[in-house]
Write a protein that holds these residues in place. Structure first.
Motif, PDB file in Angstrom:
ATOM      1  N   ARG A  57      62.991  47.686  40.675  1.00 40.43           N
ATOM      2  CA  ARG A  57      61.592  47.494  41.076  1.00 40.43           C
ATOM      3  C   ARG A  57      60.712  47.231  39.859  1.00 40.43           C
ATOM      4  N   ASP A  58      60.898  48.020  38.800  1.00 42.65           N
ATOM      5  CA  ASP A  58      60.072  47.868  37.601  1.00 42.65           C
ATOM      6  C   ASP A  58      60.311  46.519  36.917  1.00 42.65           C
ATOM      7  N   LEU A  59      61.568  46.055  36.870  1.00 41.26           N
ATOM      8  CA  LEU A  59      61.850  44.737  36.303  1.00 41.26           C
ATOM      9  C   LEU A  59      61.133  43.649  37.097  1.00 41.26           C
ATOM     10  N   ALA A  60      61.210  43.723  38.426  1.00 38.78           N
ATOM     11  CA  ALA A  60      60.584  42.706  39.269  1.00 38.78           C
ATOM     12  C   ALA A  60      59.065  42.739  39.147  1.00 38.78           C
ATOM     13  N   LEU A  61      58.472  43.926  39.207  1.00 44.65           N
ATOM     14  CA  LEU A  61      57.014  44.047  39.127  1.00 44.65           C
ATOM     15  C   LEU A  61      56.465  43.566  37.790  1.00 44.65           C
ATOM     16  N   ALA A  62      57.226  43.770  36.724  1.00 42.90           N
ATOM     17  CA  ALA A  62      56.787  43.354  35.389  1.00 42.90           C
ATOM     18  C   ALA A  62      57.120  41.891  35.094  1.00 42.90           C
ATOM     19  N   GLY A  63      57.782  41.207  36.034  1.00 42.60           N
ATOM     20  CA  GLY A  63      58.169  39.817  35.812  1.00 42.60           C
ATOM     21  C   GLY A  63      59.213  39.662  34.726  1.00 42.60           C
ATOM     22  N   ARG A  64      60.095  40.665  34.592  1.00 44.74           N
ATOM     23  CA  ARG A  64      61.089  40.669  33.517  1.00 44.74           C
ATOM     24  C   ARG A  64      62.515  40.443  33.998  1.00 44.74           C
ATOM     25  N   VAL A  65      62.684  39.931  35.208  1.00 43.03           N
ATOM     26  CA  VAL A  65      64.020  39.566  35.681  1.00 43.03           C
ATOM     27  C   VAL A  65      64.420  38.318  34.891  1.00 43.03           C
ATOM     28  N   PRO A  66      65.536  38.354  34.163  1.00 45.86           N
ATOM     29  CA  PRO A  66      65.873  37.235  33.282  1.00 45.86           C
ATOM     30  C   PRO A  66      66.319  35.985  34.029  1.00 45.86           C
ATOM     31  N   SER A  67      65.877  34.836  33.533  1.00 46.91           N
ATOM     32  CA  SER A  67      66.231  33.537  34.100  1.00 46.91           C
ATOM     33  C   SER A  67      67.493  33.005  33.442  1.00 46.91           C
ATOM     34  N   PRO A  68      68.190  32.087  34.107  1.00 48.91           N
ATOM     35  CA  PRO A  68      69.358  31.459  33.478  1.00 48.91           C
ATOM     36  C   PRO A  68      68.967  30.829  32.143  1.00 48.91           C
ATOM     37  N   GLY A  69      69.793  31.057  31.142  1.00 51.32           N
ATOM     38  CA  GLY A  69      69.547  30.536  29.803  1.00 51.32           C
ATOM     39  C   GLY A  69      68.842  31.509  28.892  1.00 51.32           C
ATOM     40  N   ALA A  70      68.228  32.563  29.445  1.00 49.54           N
ATOM     41  CA  ALA A  70      67.529  33.544  28.619  1.00 49.54           C
ATOM     42  C   ALA A  70      68.532  34.352  27.796  1.00 49.54           C
ATOM     43  N   LEU A  71      68.164  34.617  26.556  1.00 48.88           N
ATOM     44  CA  LEU A  71      68.953  35.492  25.689  1.00 48.88           C
ATOM     45  C   LEU A  71      68.405  36.899  25.859  1.00 48.88           C
ATOM     46  N   VAL A  72      69.264  37.846  26.240  1.00 51.64           N
ATOM     47  CA  VAL A  72      68.813  39.207  26.518  1.00 51.64           C
ATOM     48  C   VAL A  72      69.568  40.224  25.673  1.00 51.64           C
TER      49      VAL A  72
END
Length: 105
Positions: A57-72
């Motif tokens: 929930r916190d990842l989604a609310l903060a807009g921090r769900v990583p997109s394809p190609g993102a380095l995490v």
């Protein structure tokens, strides 16, 4: 080991840097997110990052769900089961940091 048993082990708190290689999966009910997963490659193979309930929930609310190609840079409990992609379970949203975009090397 008995043939009907599957080898499984987990290691507490590992940290991995890798690139997200597939669209993330989000699920939940009534407009809330209670599960998030993403597949990443750290150069040695694939790993599925997973967050449940509050962390998802916190990842989604903060807009921090990583997109394809993102380095995490992600930390969590590593779970390995024979025949499956290893899983890294985040306990909190803060355990995932996007450190590069899909335009980076």
């Amino acid at each position: 080991m008995a043939p009907d048993r599957v080898a499984e082990w987990d290691v507490r708190m590992v940290e991995v840097v890798g690139r997200v290689v597939h669209e993330p999966r989000l699920s939940g009910e009534a407009g809330t997110v209670d599960y998030c997963s993403f597949l990443l490659d750290d150069g040695s193979g694939a790993l599925r990052g997973q967050a449940f309930r509050g962390a998802a929930r916190d990842l989604a609310l903060a807009g921090r769900v990583p997109s394809p190609g993102a380095l995490v840079d992600v930390a969590g409990s590593l779970m390995v089961t024979a025949g499956e992609v290893p899983r890294l379970r985040l306990q909190a949203a803060e355990q995932l940091q996007v450190v590069g975009s899909n335009q980076d090397g």
